[in-house]
Write a protein that holds these residues in place. Structure first.
Motif, PDB file in Angstrom:
ATOM      1  N   GLY A   1      -1.753  -5.436  -1.660  1.00 17.26           N
ATOM      2  CA  GLY A   1      -2.819  -5.774  -2.596  1.00 17.26           C
ATOM      3  C   GLY A   1      -2.240  -6.502  -3.781  1.00 17.26           C
TER       4      GLY A   1
ATOM      5  N   GLU B   1       0.857  -1.187   0.000  1.00 21.03           N
ATOM      6  CA  GLU B   1       0.000   0.000   0.000  1.00 21.03           C
ATOM      7  C   GLU B   1       0.893   1.237   0.000  1.00 21.03           C
TER       8      GLU B   1
ATOM      9  N   ARG C   1      -0.209  -2.987   4.775  1.00 19.36           N
ATOM     10  CA  ARG C   1      -1.215  -3.588   3.904  1.00 19.36           C
ATOM     11  C   ARG C   1      -0.668  -3.811   2.494  1.00 19.36           C
TER      12      ARG C   1
ATOM     13  N   THR D   1      -4.194  -7.074   5.250  1.00 26.31           N
ATOM     14  CA  THR D   1      -3.332  -6.615   6.336  1.00 26.31           C
ATOM     15  C   THR D   1      -2.384  -7.723   6.800  1.00 26.31           C
TER      16      THR D   1
ATOM     17  N   SER E   1      -9.747  -0.847  -3.565  1.00 26.94           N
ATOM     18  CA  SER E   1      -9.078  -0.525  -2.304  1.00 26.94           C
ATOM     19  C   SER E   1      -9.254  -1.652  -1.288  1.00 26.94           C
TER      20      SER E   1
ATOM     21  N   TRP F   1      -7.544  -3.829   0.571  1.00 20.34           N
ATOM     22  CA  TRP F   1      -6.200  -4.134   1.053  1.00 20.34           C
ATOM     23  C   TRP F   1      -6.205  -5.306   2.014  1.00 20.34           C
TER      24      TRP F   1
END
Lengths: 887, 109
Positions: A662, A588, A660, A673, A669, A671
Motif C-alpha cells: 500500500g 502489508e 500486498r 497485490t 485497507s 491493498w
C-alpha cells in the motif's frame, strides 16, 4: 655591479642600440658620478638625480629613435640577426622537407589536442558562469537521506517559506524545466522551456533585451498568460523585430502575450527558449518535490552559513507537515553542482592532452638533437669562423621557434575544428550553458604552450651544440664515435621519458576503453533491438483531465497497432534513461517506520499491459497484469514490481507474488497485490544501480487527475527507424497541433546514455595511439642514429668475425633496454594516475593486470619492430665499406 | 642652432673634453641653468658627430691620463668652429638689435 648601475643600465635599454653600444658605458659613468655627488647631499638630492635621469631618458629616447628611423641597422644587430637566423632556418628546413614536415605535424597534433581540451576545460571550469559575481550564486534543493535521495527537488510550499524567512540571501528563485508545444497552426514544435518565478533575472542579475520580465503580481495562481521569450526564439521566429512585444504565442494550445525578450544567458542551465510564470501557490498542499532553486547569497555569506539559515527558515515546515523531518533544504555552490559531473572527465582529458604534448616535445627534441648532431661539422665551421656559442644557440633556438610558431597556428586551427566536430557528434559532452569558443584565452594558452615547447625541445639541443669546442666538432663531423657519449645519453633519456609517458597514456586509455566495453556489455534489462520510443504531450487547454487524455492515448495505441510491421505498441509514464517519478510504499503487515529508518524512494510508473512484451522485460516470477485488470470498481489492484523492490520489501521471501503493498501514507485497507516480478531495468543509466520500482496498470489512473504527457514504446521485428514517418503521421491524423518528440530507437537512447563515456574513452585512446606512435618513432630515431654512429665499430666487429645475427641482436637489445627502463619508470606512474580515473572505470579496477600486461606487450613488441629496421641495416654493414668510410 | 649644440660646441672650443667634462663646463657656462643629462648629452654628441662638427678622439690626450677610465674624448672640427662662429655672429647681431630696441623704448618711457 651596484644596483643603481644595474637599474640605470636596464633603463638605458629604452634608447637606440647604436647609441647605447657607442656611449652606454660613458652614460652610466656620467650618471653614477652625478648620483655619487648627490648622495653626499642626502637622499632627497639622490632621488632628484634619479628623477632627472629618468626624465632625460623619457624625453630624449623617443627623439633618438625617431632620428634613426629608416636607417639600416649594423650587421650583427639582434633584430637583424633574428631575421637572418630565420632565413637560415627556412633554408635548412627546405633542405629536409620530410623531417621538417614530420616535426611540424607532430607538434601541431599535440597543440591541437591541447587547444581542444583547453577550450573544453576553459568553458567548463575556468570561465565562471556568464553572470555577475557567480561565486555568490548557489543551487538550492532538498535532500532526504532516509529516502536515499541526495536531491529530491524542491516543493513549492517549502520554497515560499524559505523566500519569506531566509536572511542570508539577496534573492532566490525557483525553476522547473519543461518542454512545451509551440504551434502557429501548421507545424507544431516541441521546445525546451521553463516555468520560473518572477525573480529569476534578479538572482542571475540579467536584464531583458527588450520589454520586461513578468512581475510578482503576474506570477500567481491563475495569473495572466504572459511569456518572456529568449533571444534565440526572438531571432528565429520574429526576425529580432522590436514589435514582438504584445504579440501572442500559442503555447500548449493557449495564447500567451509576449512581454519581454531575455538574453542568451537566461537559458541557463538547460537551454530554455521561453519562460512562463511559475504561478505557484504558497498555500498549496501539493507535496511533490520536483523543482530546482537558485539563490544569490548576501555579500560575505558562506555556503555553510546559508545552509544553517535555510534550515532555520525551513522550521515551520517540520512543525506543520513534515513532522518526521524527512526532507531538509540543501545549499551547494552553483559551480560545484553543475560542474561536478565533468570534473573527472576534465581532469582525464587535460592530463592526457598534456602528456601527449610532453611526449611530442621529447620526440621533437630528440629529432632536433639528432639533426643538430649531424650538423655538428657545419656548426663547428661557424664557430671556427668566429660565431660565438650564444650566437649558435640563438640560431638553433630561432629554428625551434619557427617550427613551434607554424605548429601552433596549425594546431590551434586543427584543435578548433576538431572540437567542433567532437561537439557536433556528441552534444551531451558538455552542458548547454557552457560557452565554448576559441577566444583570447585559448590564443594566450596556445602562445604559452608554444613558448614552453620551444624552450623544452629547442633549448636542450641548442645548448648542447652551442657549448661545443670547434676543434672537437670538426673532428667529430664524420662517423667516429668520439665525443658522442653525452649526446647519446641525452637522446636515451629523451626516449626513456617518451616511453614512460606513453605507458601512462596507454594504461589510462586502455582502462577507459575496457571500461567502455564493459559498459556496453551490461544488460540494460530491456530489449533495445527493434524497439523505439516517443513522447506526446497534450495541452491542458484542450484535454482537461485524464478522461479525454486517456481516450486520446488509447486511440493512438490502436493507430500504432495498425501500422504495418508493428507487433507491439504500449505506453508508460516514465520510460528508462532520462525520467524519474518517485513515491513511497509499505508492505502489508510491516511495522510502521521507526525513527530514522531508511525508506527508499520507489520509481513509480503507469504502463499499459503490453509494455512488458514491447520492451521484452523478463519475468522472474508471476505474470504481467491484464489490460482490463484492476479497474477501481472491481476492488482488485494488481502491480508488477522489480527485483530490487522485492529484495527491499521481502528480503527473505523467494517469490513475492500474491504479497500486498500500500502507499506509505494510506491508512485504508486498499491493498495492491503483486502479480509479477520483472528483472531490474537499468533505468538511470547502465553504470548506475537500480532502485526499487513498480508498474501500475492504466486502470489505476484517477480520471480526475492530469496525465498530460505519456511516452509510447513500439516494437517491430524490422528496422524501427523505418516506422518514424508512419508514427508522425498517426499522431498528426489525431491532432495536427501535437508535435511528436523524443522519437528515437531504444538503441539510440542507450547509446546516448554512454556517449560521454565513449567520447572520453576514444579521446584517451587516440591520445594513447599518438603517444605510442611518437615513442616508436623516438626509438627508431635513436637506434638509427646509434647505428649510423657505430658503423665503423660494427664494421670492425664483423671484420673480426661477428655474425650478422649477433649484430642484429645487439641493436635490438639496445632498443629493448630503453623500453625496459621506460616501462620501469612508467608503470608506477601509470598505476598512480589511473586511480584518478577510478570513478570512470566500470567493471575494471585501476590496477587491472590485463591492461598493464597488454601495455607491456604492445610497447615491447612495437619497439622491437622499430629497432628491427636499423638493426637490419647494421647487420648488413659491409666491413670493408664501413672501415673505409671512417678515414 | 639648438641650445644644446651651441653650448657643447662652445665648451669644446677651447679644449678637448670628455662627456662629463662637457657636462660640467656647460653647467658652468650657463650658470647652473643647463644640465645635460646622459642621454641628451650623448645623443647630442652623436648628432654633432654626424654633422661633422665634432669628432671623437681615438684615445684620451696625454694630459688627461690621470683621469683614468676609457672615456671617449671629443674635439671640435673646423666645420664645427665655423658653425659656432656663424651662430655667435647671428646671436651678436640679434643682441645688438635687441639692445638698441630696448634702449629706444627705455627713452620713450
Amino acid at each position: 655591479m651596484s644596483w643603481s648601475r644595474a637599474v640605470y643600465r636596464a633603463l638605458l635599454r629604452l634608447v637606440p642600440t647604436e647609441l647605447r653600444e657607442l656611449h652606454g658605458d660613458d652614460m652610466e659613468e656620467v650618471f653614477l658620478k652625478e648620483l655619487t655627488s648627490a648622495r653626499g647631499r642626502g637622499t632627497v638630492a639622490a632621488l632628484g638625480v634619479w628623477l632627472s635621469a629618468l626624465g632625460d631618458i623619457v624625453r630624449r629616447a623617443p627623439y633618438e629613435h625617431w632620428r634613426r628611423r629608416g636607417r639600416r641597422r649594423p650587421k650583427e644587430h639582434r633584430v637583424h640577426s633574428f631575421f637572418s637566423d630565420l632565413r637560415f632556418a627556412v633554408r635548412s628546413f627546405a633542405r629536409q622537407p620530410g623531417a621538417t614536415a614530420l616535426i611540424i605535424v607532430t607538434l601541431a597534433l599535440a597543440v591541437a589536442a591541447n587547444t581542444a581540451v583547453f577550450t573544453l576545460l576553459d568553458g567548463l571550469f575556468f570561465r565562471p558562469f556568464p553572470f555577475s559575481e557567480p561565486s555568490r550564486l548557489v543551487y538550492l534543493n532538498e535532500k532526504a537521506p532516509r529516502w536515499n535521495l541526495d536531491f529530491t527537488g524542491i516543493n513549492y510550499t517549502d520554497f515560499a517559506m524559505w523566500r519569506t524567512r531566509a536572511r542570508a540571501f539577496d534573492s532566490m528563485a525557483l525553476w522547473s524545466d519543461e518542454s512545451v508545444n509551440l504551434s502557429d497552426g501548421s507545424n507544431p514544435e516541441r521546445i525546451d522551456a521553463a516555468r520560473v518565478t518572477y525573480d529569476m533575472p534578479t538572482v542571475l542579475r540579467i536584464h531583458p533585451v527588450l520589454g520586461r520580465m513578468f512581475t510578482r503580481e503576474e506570477d500567481r495562481p491563475k495569473g495572466p498568460p504572459v511569456v518572456a521569450i529568449g533571444e534565440a526564439l526572438w531571432k528565429e521566429r520574429f526576425g529580432a523585430s522590436p514589435d514582438v512585444l504584445g504579440k501572442t504565442l500559442r503555447i500548449n494550445s493557449t495564447m500567451y502575450t509576449i512581454i519581454g525578450v531575455l538574453p542568451r544567458e537566461a537559458e541557463f542551465p538547460h537551454g530554455a527558449k521561453l519562460w512562463l510564470p511559475f504561478d505557484g501557490d504558497p498555500n498549496s498542499t501539493d507535496n511533490s518535490y520536483s523543482y530546482d532553486g537558485i539563490g544569490r547569497l548576501k555579500p560575505g555569506v558562506t555556503v555553510a552559513q546559508a545552509a544553517t539559515d535555510l534550515i532555520a527558515a525551513h522550521g515551520p515546515i517540520w512543525l506543520k507537515s513534515d513532522t518526521s523531518h524527512f526532507v531538509s533544504p540543501r545549499v551547494d555552490l552553483l559551480h560545484d553542482r553543475f560542474v561536478a559531473n565533468f570534473r573527472v572527465i576534465g581532469r582525464a582529458l587535460g592530463a592526457g592532452a598534456l602528456l601527449v604534448l610532453l611526449i611530442a616535445c621529447a620526440n621533437v627534441a630528440s629529432a632536433m638533437l639528432a639533426r643538430a648532431i649531424f650538423r655538428r661539422r657545419e656548426v663547428g665551421i661557424r664557430c671556427a669562423l668566429g660565431a660565438s656559442g650564444s650566437r649558435v644557440t640563438r640560431q638553433l633556438l630561432t629554428e625551434s621557434l619557427a617550427l613551434a610558431a607554424i605548429a601552433a597556428i596549425a594546431g590551434v586551427l586543427i584543435g578548433h575544428w576538431g572540437l567542433k566536430l567532437l561537439l557536433a557528434s556528441n552534444s551531451d559532452l558538455v552542458p548547454k550553458w557552457a560557452t565554448l569558443a576559441v577566444g583570447v584565452r585559448t590564443m594566450l594558452f596556445s602562445i604559452v604552450i608554444m613558448g614552453t615547447t620551444t624552450v623544452l625541445f629547442g633549448l636542450v639541443p641548442a645548448l648542447q651544440l652551442g657549448r661545443q669546442d670547434p676543434g672537437e666538432a670538426l673532428g667529430a663531423g664524420g662517423t667516429r664515435a668520439t665525443g658522442s657519449r653525452r649526446d647519446r645519453r641525452l637522446l636515451d633519456s629523451l626516449v626513456i621519458a617518451e616511453i614512460g609517458l606513453a605507458v601512462v597514456l596507454l594504461a589510462g586509455g586502455g582502462l577507459l576503453v575496457r571500461a567502455y566495453a564493459n559498459l556496453r556489455r551490461i544488460d540494460p534489462g530491456f530489449r533495445p533491438a527493434g524497439t523505439l520510443e516517443f513522447r506526446v504531450a497534450l495541452p491542458s487547454a484542450k484535454y482537461k483531465n485524464a478522461i479525454p487524455q486517456m481516450a486520446f492515448y488509447r486511440t493512438l495505441i490502436d493507430r500504432l497497432h495498425a501500422i504495418p510491421g508493428v507487433d507491439h505498441a504500449s505506453m508508460i509514464t516514465c520510460p528508462p534513461l532520462g525520467c524519474h517519478w518517485g513515491s513511497f510504499y509499505k508492505a502489508e503487515g510491516s511495522s510502521p517506520l521507526a525513527q530514522n529508518e531508511v525508506d527508499p524512494v520507489t520509481l513509480t510508473r503507469y504502463a499499459s499491459a503490453e509494455y512488458f512484451a514491447t520492451m521484452g522485460l523478463e519475468f522472474v516470477h508471476g505474470r504481467p497484469y491484464r489490460e482490463t485488470e484492476g479497474a477501481v470498481r472491481t476492488g482488485y489492484r494488481p502491480v508488477v514490481i522489480n527485483e530490487e523492490f522485492a529484495r527491499h520489501m521481502w528480503p527473505t521471501v523467494a517469490d513475492p507474488t500474491g504479497k500486498r503493498i500500500g502507499s506509505r501514507g494510506d491508512t485504508s485497507s486498499n491493498w495492491t497485490t503483486v502479480v509479477g516480478v520483472v528483472k531490474d531495468v537499468k533505468h538511470y543509466g547502465l553504470a548506475r544501480p537500480m532502485i526499487p520500482g513498480l508498474y501500475f496498470p492504466l486502470t489505476r489512473i484517477d480520471t480526475a487527475s492530469d496525465f498530460g504527457s505519456f511516452a509510447f514504446t513500439v516494437h517491430t521485428p524490422g528496422n524501427p527507424v523505418s516506422l518514424f514517418p508512419a508514427i508522425r503521421a498517426a499522431v498528426r491524423a489525431l491532432d495536427p497541433e501535437l508535435p511528436v518528440f523524443a522519437l528515437k530507437t531504444m538503441q539510440t537512447a542507450l547509446d546516448e546514455s554512454f556517449a560521454q563515456a565513449r567520447t572520453v574513452a576514444l579521446s584517451l585512446a587516440a591520445f594513447a595511439a599518438i603517444a605510442l606512435t611518437l615513442a616508436i618513432g623516438g626509438i627508431y630515431a635513436v637506434l638509427s642514429y646509434v647505428v649510423g654512429r657505430r658503423r665503423h665499430e660494427i664494421g670492425i666487429r664483423m671484420a673480426l668475425g661477428a655474425q650478422s645475427g649477433q649484430v642484429l641482436r645487439m641493436v635490438v637489445r639496445q632498443g629493448l633496454q630503453l623500453v625496459s627502463i621506460g616501462l620501469l619508470i612508467g608503470l608506477p606512474l601509470a598505476l598512480l594516475s589511473a586511480r584518478l580515473l577510478s570513478s570512470l572505470l566500470v567493471g575494471v579496477t585501476a590496477s587491472d593486470p590485463w591492461t598493464y600486461a597488454a601495455v607491456v606487450v604492445v610497447l615491447t613488441a612495437t619497439t622491437a619492430l622499430a629497432a628491427w629496421i636499423p638493426a637490419r641495416r647494421a647487420a648488413h654493414v659491409e666491413p670493408k665499406i664501413a672501415l673505409n668510410e671512417s678515414s | 642652432m639648438r641650445r644644446h649644440w651651441f653650448f657643447i660646441l662652445l665648451s669644446l672650443a677651447d679644449e678637448d673634453r670628455h662627456g662629463s667634462g662637457i657636462m660640467r663646463d656647460v653647467l658652468e657656462l650657463t650658470s647652473d641653468e643647463l644640465k645635460l643629462w646622459p642621454v641628451t648629452l650623448y645623443g647630442s654628441l652623436d648628432e654633432l658627430q654626424e654633422h661633422g662638427w665634432i669628432r671623437a678622439l681615438d684615445k684620451a690626450p696625454a694630459s688627461a691620463a690621470e683621469e683614468g677610465g676609457r672615456k671617449r674624448w671629443f674635439r671640435i672640427t673646423p666645420a664645427g668652429r665655423r658653425a659656432l662662429s656663424a651662430e655667435v655672429a647671428r646671436l651678436d647681431a640679434t643682441v645688438r638689435v635687441a639692445t638698441r630696441r630696448l634702449a629706444h623704448s627705455g627713452d620713450a618711457t
